[in-house]
Every structure is written in C-alpha cells, then in structure tokens.
Design an enzyme around this catalytic site. Structure first.
Site, PDB file in Angstrom:
ATOM      1  N   GLU A 125       1.026  -1.060  -0.017  1.00 17.95           N
ATOM      2  CA  GLU A 125       0.020   0.042  -0.122  1.00 17.95           C
ATOM      3  C   GLU A 125       1.014   1.294  -0.038  1.00 17.95           C
ATOM      4  O   GLU A 125       0.749   2.146   0.941  1.00 17.95           O
ATOM      5  CB  GLU A 125      -0.978  -0.001   1.028  1.00 17.95           C
ATOM      6  CG  GLU A 125      -1.910  -1.324   1.267  1.00 17.95           C
ATOM      7  CD  GLU A 125      -3.063  -1.139   2.327  1.00 17.95           C
ATOM      8  OE1 GLU A 125      -2.811  -0.346   3.165  1.00 17.95           O
ATOM      9  OE2 GLU A 125      -3.822  -1.902   2.103  1.00 17.95           O
ATOM     10  N   GLU A 270      -6.170  -8.228   0.151  1.00 13.47           N
ATOM     11  CA  GLU A 270      -6.487  -8.511   1.475  1.00 13.47           C
ATOM     12  C   GLU A 270      -7.906  -8.163   1.636  1.00 13.47           C
ATOM     13  O   GLU A 270      -8.610  -7.185   1.050  1.00 13.47           O
ATOM     14  CB  GLU A 270      -5.776  -7.265   2.409  1.00 13.47           C
ATOM     15  CG  GLU A 270      -4.360  -7.624   2.846  1.00 13.47           C
ATOM     16  CD  GLU A 270      -3.709  -6.223   3.399  1.00 13.47           C
ATOM     17  OE1 GLU A 270      -4.362  -5.599   4.390  1.00 13.47           O
ATOM     18  OE2 GLU A 270      -2.672  -6.326   3.530  1.00 13.47           O
TER      19      GLU A 270
END
Ligand code: NAG
Ligand code: NAG
Ligand code: NAG
Ligand code: NAG
Length: 491
Positions: A125, A270
């Site tokens: 991220e 995720e």
C-alpha cells in the site's frame, strides 16, 4: 483462476492425493495473509502445518523471511513474497540491489528449497495518504527493476510482480462504480504501474475493507458491509449493488476500463473482518463477513456484476499479531481467523473437507497457568494505579478493553488486572513483570470473565531452530552438571 486450478491439480496428482483431487480442484482456492508482527509468533513449521491441515493453498507474506520460506518448501503452497516499503528506494535506484534480493530471496528458495513462489509484492500500500507521497516516485522504478531481475534469473514466466494497493487509489466522481477512476493526485503514477503490469502479464492487487468504511463512518449502513442482500441496494444504471465490496471492486474495474486496461486480472490482496477492539469487531460479524464472502465470491463463484467468476483472494488474515501498530485503531491486532496461538476463533468453511471447523495449531506449548492481577488489598484510588496501567498497556496489549470489546464488561479492578496480566504474559511471566508498585500479585486462579479471556502466553522460542538449539544446549548443561555431581559423590 485457471492457472491456480491447474496448478493444484498437477500438485495433487504428483503427490498422490488422487482422492482429494476432485474435492480440491472443484473449487477456487482461498489464500491467506500471514503476518508476523507478534511478540510470540508460532514457529513457521507450526503455521505451515495449520495451512496444510486446513487445505489453504495460497499464502501472502509481507517480507521474505528465511525460516518462513524454508518451512513452505515442498508443500506446493503458492507463495506471494513481499518487499517492504522501506526497501523501495534502494531498488528504485539500484538494479543490482534488486538482483541481489531476487537471488537471495526468490531464486534460492525456488531452486534449492522448492518453494512455490508465484508473486513478488513490491511494496505494501505504498500510495496510502498517510505516507505523504514518500513512495510515489520510487514504487514504479522498483517494480521495473524487480521484474527485470526476475527475468534475468529466468523466473520471468513463473513469478509475477504486483503492487498491493489500498482501495483508496481510486474513487468515483459520481458515487457510483461507473464513475470510477484513479485518484487525480496519483493518476499518472497509477497509469505507469497499470501499463507495466499489463505488459508483463501481471495482476493488479487491491485491498478492500468494508469494515474500515463502517469504522470510519458512523452513518455507514451496516448491512451494506455484508453479503446477505439485506441492504438498500445501490443502482448504477442497469446494475444493482447489494454490498459494498462489489461496488468498490467494480469501481476499480471501471477505472481500469476507462484507462484502457479493462482486462487486467485483479487479485484481492487483503479482505477480512477483525474480532475485537471495536464495537463492530467481534467473532459474529467476522464470521458473517468472511463466510459470506467465501460463499458468494470464492465458492459460489458469482464474482461482481462487472467481473463474473470466482475472485482470486487472500483473506486478512491468518493469525492475530499483537505488536502491530494501533494507529489505525485497536482492532488492528485482531484480524486473524485464528488467535495468535493458533486457536480457531469461529466456524469457517473454506470450501474443502473441513466442514466448517478450522483446524488449530498442533502441539502449542504454553507457560504455567498463572496470572498477574491487582492485589485484593490494593486501592483503586492509589496514585500509582494510573501510571502502572499506562505502562502495562503501552508495552503490552490492552486492545480488548474499552467500549464494545470482548472485555468491556469488566469492572475497574478487573480492568487493571487485565492490563497487569497482559504485561506479565508478554514478559513471559518474569517475576519482575508482576511488580506494579506493590499493587499486583500472582494468582493461580483464572480471572477470565465471560468472553473476556485473561491469556496465558505461549513459550517464547520453542519452535524455531534457535529455540531448539537453545533448549538442547540447556538440557546438555543439566545432564553434564548431573554427571559432575554424580562423579563428585562417587569420589
Ligand atoms: C531478503 O529479504 C529479507 C527479509 O525481507 C531482507 O531482510 C533481506 O535484506 C533480503 N536480502 C537481500 C539480499 O536483499
Ligand atoms: C506525514 O505528514 C504529517 C503531517 O505533516 C506528519 O505528522 C507525518 O509524520 C508524516 N508521515 C510520514 C510517514 O512522513
Ligand atoms: C458437518 O457439519 C454438519 C453441521 O455442523 C454436521 O451435521 C455433519 O455431520 C458434519 N459432517 C461431517 C462429515 O463431519
Ligand atoms: C477499562 O479500561 C478501558 C481502557 O483503558 C476504559 O475505556 C474503560 O472505561 C475501563 N472500564 C472501567 C470500568 O474502568
């Protein structure tokens, strides 16, 4: 999807699990994230056994820890290894460093230890707003250099690069999926990456969290986070959305399509739901969310309106991590489908023969059954109480205390005891760790209350090779001193 199914058929065949073949290959495989930010991590061998016992065939890591990868060798489990954000700068600036990383952390494991590495996650991220753009200019060059290094290592076809991105890299200008595009401030960076992924046959990886939407917006309609179809639907032209995941995922599909990459494969890197640390984080919601997602998007294979078919997914996460930063919220340490010690939290069918019951970790060893609690004679008003609790909670883990958590029912004394015990256990029950200005004492009777569990920690180092060597050495010492004693007695 096709690839992973074929891979699993070949694997099952080659290791002779012919009877399992039909079971395993009739459904899409679920993956899990395996993070290790824990004060007391289980040995990698124990976790790998858990993965196998639960027939989990894909795992995503956040680094390339040697012991972890060794343990995954010869299991056939598909592995995504990770490059942490703080290494992106180095790889962006040095192709040699990327080559070294690939050689040491990928090639060796594939060639010598037979680890089934399929992906390298470059950064984690990296475009999150909280990073203030620190990794904007390094992510893409690092991605290129790692891919080049894989090609040079003759792994270009077998191992693909990707960048796990938070769903905040795209947004909709209309609040409907069809208005989706990449965030304007990072649009050019995203296009570089997306074009590169497309050219190199790599997938786009996105992390999507309906829980966070619910957590950060008190007006978020709870039912819209789940998959039961009870929410007021969102109607986007001719398409109806009954849950946030579908709408969010399709916003990405629209963003890709709008920029000319409508066919780029997508991995959900995720997705999950925590079980503690917030009023909406509990095993009932977590089970409902994860099972609902499994049923509809993995086993059911429905996919989303824009992308029908099973979705390549890694659940977040396999196991709780008690030393994760709680900046995002107290729930951060409770994402596991297993507790940190490998106990299953709730029923979850993974679409294989487990019939809804997760198989826990085997042969886990705990310390003695004793707890550190507030002395009955100590006073709540004692001026040392507050600093002692702060100290304990800062160093240990009090995320199960507070409104809406598993220990919200505790009275003030038990609250304090919980903090003391957490510190005591994290300190491996060291005698000194239960000395809070004369306020605490060790007890043998379990202070757990309702859903609030006062834990006993696991042995700190019983598994890894260091632990084994250490124990062996200690035993040898004991044996030797015994012999010396016997000799002395005889003489
Ligand atoms: C391999 O990965 C580990 C863990 O992520 C890292 O600490 C190490 O620096 C890497 N090795 C090389 C040569 O980059
Ligand atoms: C980002 O900026 C904020 C405010 O300027 C600062 O507090 C924070 O430490 C910065 N974070 C990083 C990762 O640089
Ligand atoms: C599977 O679970 C269901 C309900 O929990 C139970 O009725 C059934 O007997 C179980 N089947 C097997 C094979 O364990
Ligand atoms: C217990 O501790 C939590 C977290 O420190 C706090 O929010 C809560 O109010 C406390 N409860 C009682 C009864 O003292």
């Amino acid at each position: 999807m096709l690839n992973s199914k074929m891979g699993c058929c070949l694997l099952s065949g080659s290791v002779g699990l012919v009877s399992l073949l039909s079971v395993i290959c009739s459904v899409a495989a679920i993956g899990v994230n395996w993070g290790t930010q824990s004060t007391h991590p289980l040995p990698p061998e124990t976790i790998v056994r858990m993965l196998r016992d639960n027939q989990i065939q894909k795992v995503k890591l956040f680094d390339a820890d040697y012991g972890t990868l060794r343990a995954l060798g010869k299991t056939g489990i598909e592995v995504m290894v990770g490059i942490p954000n703080d290494m992106l700068y180095t790889f962006a600036n040095s192709e040699k460093a990327a080559e070294k990383w690939v050689s040491k952390n990928v090639s060796v494991h594939i060639n010598e230890h037979h680890v089934n590495i399929r992906y390298v996650a470059v950064g984690n991220e990296p475009f999150l707003a909280t990073y203030n753009g620190s990794f904007l200019s390094t992510t893409y060059p690092a991605l290129r250099h790692v891919q080049n290094a894989l090609i040079r290592a003759n792994l270009g076809n077998q191992v693909k690069v990707t960048v796990p991105l938070n769903a905040d890299v795209y947004a909709s200008s209309t609040d409907y999926p069809s208005g989706g595009d990449f965030r304007t401030d990072i649009h050019d960076y995203m296009l570089d990456i997306v074009k590169f992924l497309s050219d190199s046959g790599s997938p786009f990886t996105v992390n999507i969290y309906p829980f966070i939407s619910l957590y950060s917006n008190p007006n978020f309609p709870v039912e819209y986070a789940f998959f039961d179809g009870n929410a007021t639907p969102l109607v986007d032209g001719g398409t109806t959305y009954f849950n946030m995941f579908d709408a969010n995922y399709d916003t990405l599909v629209w963003a890709l399509q709008k920029n000319g990459y409508g066919n780029l494969p997508i991995i959900v890197g995720e997705i999950g739901w925590p079980t503690d640390g917030d009023r909406n984080a509990n095993p009932i919601y977590a089970q409902r969310f994860n099972q609902g997602y499994m049923m509809s998007h993995i086993l059911g294979g429905k996919g989303t309106p824009m992308r029908p078919g099973p979705i390549d997914t890694y659940l977040f996460s396999l196991i709780d991590e008690d030393s994760k930063s709680i900046d995002p919220g107290n729930f951060e340490r409770h994402w596991g489908i297993f507790y940190y010690d490998g106990r299953p939290k709730y029923q979850l069918s993974l679409g294989n023969s487990n019939n809804g019951s997760l198989v826990g970790a085997k042969n886990v060893r705990y310390l003695e059954r004793k707890w550190c609690v507030m002395k009955p004679s100590a006073h709540l008003e004692d001026s040392q109480v507050a600093p002692s609790v702060s100290y304990a909670c800062y160093h240990a883990d009090c995320t199960s205390l507070g409104y809406g958590t598993s220990c919200s029912g505790l009275d003030a004394r038990s609250n304090i005891s919980y903090a003391f015990n957490s510190y005591y256990q994290i300190s491996n029950q060291a005698e000194d760790a239960c000395k809070f200005s004369g306020l605490s004492t060790v007890t043998n009777s379990d202070p757990s209350f309702g859903n609030c569990r006062f834990g006993i920690t696991i042995e700190p180092d019983y598994g890894g090779s260091e632990g084994r060597t250490g124990r062996c050495f200690r035993r040898l010492l004991v044996l030797l001193s015994g012999l010396v004693l016997i000799l002395l007695t005889i003489l």
